[in-house]
Design a protein around this motif. Sequence first.
Motif, short mmCIF file in Angstrom:
data_model
loop_
_atom_site.label_atom_id
_atom_site.label_comp_id
_atom_site.label_asym_id
_atom_site.label_seq_id
_atom_site.Cartn_x
_atom_site.Cartn_y
_atom_site.Cartn_z
N ALA A 1 53.02 49.89 26.50
CA ALA A 1 53.16 50.37 27.87
C ALA A 1 52.54 51.74 28.11
N ASN A 2 52.56 52.62 27.13
CA ASN A 2 52.07 53.98 27.33
C ASN A 2 50.62 54.17 26.90
N HIS A 3 49.97 53.11 26.50
CA HIS A 3 48.57 53.25 26.06
C HIS A 3 47.67 53.46 27.27
N PRO A 4 46.76 54.41 27.21
CA PRO A 4 45.92 54.69 28.39
C PRO A 4 44.96 53.56 28.77
N ARG A 5 44.74 52.62 27.86
CA ARG A 5 43.82 51.52 28.18
C ARG A 5 44.56 50.20 28.44
N PHE A 6 45.86 50.25 28.59
CA PHE A 6 46.64 49.05 28.92
C PHE A 6 46.92 48.99 30.40
N ARG A 7 46.73 47.81 30.98
CA ARG A 7 47.07 47.55 32.37
C ARG A 7 47.77 46.20 32.46
N GLY B 1 42.67 46.56 27.98
CA GLY B 1 43.36 45.28 27.92
C GLY B 1 44.18 45.07 29.17
N VAL B 2 43.90 44.00 29.91
CA VAL B 2 44.62 43.71 31.15
C VAL B 2 45.48 42.47 30.92
N TYR B 3 46.76 42.68 30.92
CA TYR B 3 47.74 41.62 30.66
C TYR B 3 48.11 40.94 31.97
N GLY C 1 34.08 49.94 23.76
CA GLY C 1 34.41 51.05 24.63
C GLY C 1 34.02 50.85 26.07
N ARG C 2 33.10 49.94 26.32
CA ARG C 2 32.65 49.67 27.69
C ARG C 2 33.04 48.25 28.12
N ALA C 3 34.09 47.75 27.49
CA ALA C 3 34.52 46.38 27.76
C ALA C 3 35.99 46.34 28.17
N LEU C 4 36.35 45.21 28.77
CA LEU C 4 37.73 44.99 29.22
C LEU C 4 38.07 43.54 28.91
N MET C 5 39.27 43.32 28.36
CA MET C 5 39.73 41.98 28.01
C MET C 5 40.91 41.60 28.88
N VAL C 6 40.86 40.40 29.46
CA VAL C 6 41.91 39.90 30.34
C VAL C 6 42.56 38.69 29.68
N GLY C 7 43.89 38.68 29.60
CA GLY C 7 44.54 37.53 29.01
C GLY C 7 46.04 37.53 29.20
#
Length: 232
Positions: free
Chosen positions: A209-215, A191-193, A168-174
């Motif tokens: 696309a509509n997920h609040p934690r997707f960028r 998740g940062v694409y 919950g306090r993390a972010l994944m880039v890939g």
Amino acid sequence: MALTTIAFDADDTLWQNEQFYRFTQARFAELLAPYAEAADLDARLLAAERRNLGLYGFGIKGFTLSMIETALEVTEGKAPGAVVSGILAAGREMLAHPVETLPGVRETLEALAPRYRLLMITKGDLFDQERKLAASGLGDLFAAVEIVSDKTVATYERIFARHGDGAGRALMVGNSLKSDILPAIAAGSFGVYVPHDLTWVHEHAEKPANHPRFRELDTIDGLLRLLDTIES
């Protein structure tokens, strides 16, 4: 809650990778040109790779074995020694190829390291991934490195709990929606694409696309600005 942990995929997120597979696949097609059309050979090789993932995992060694298997298949078990030798030589060249970090990677990691706990989460062959990390010169910027057989929801839950304050306090880039983004978001992280021009077809998936934690970012050097918007 504020983000404390940022994780990065390695291949085609931090450094070039897929282009070397494409070059080798073109070389493979040349070796087998007397026996199969390139399109048919590509389809057979992809089928062999997918069949073998559970046995060999992800990486160059499994790819090389799948090329040999495909060569034997299309030649009905009569692949010349020169063809097999050529495939093995191509695999060795891939394993020895210099690491090419992608634009903006070092600068972005150096800017983030004082503010966040940085992790590298990558799948593939242990020795090859360790070699590439060492050659990249980026190793000192990561608090931890995890080389895993596959990336699942459980993988991200475990790693973010072990090396951070939970997903919950993390972010994944890939660059892979299938491996880097979808399971990380399902685990509870952002998740940062960051798409790459070349991505293996096995890693394709639909964007959430509509997920609040997707960028999504065009390039990794936009990550600092994105983090400001997430945490504001």
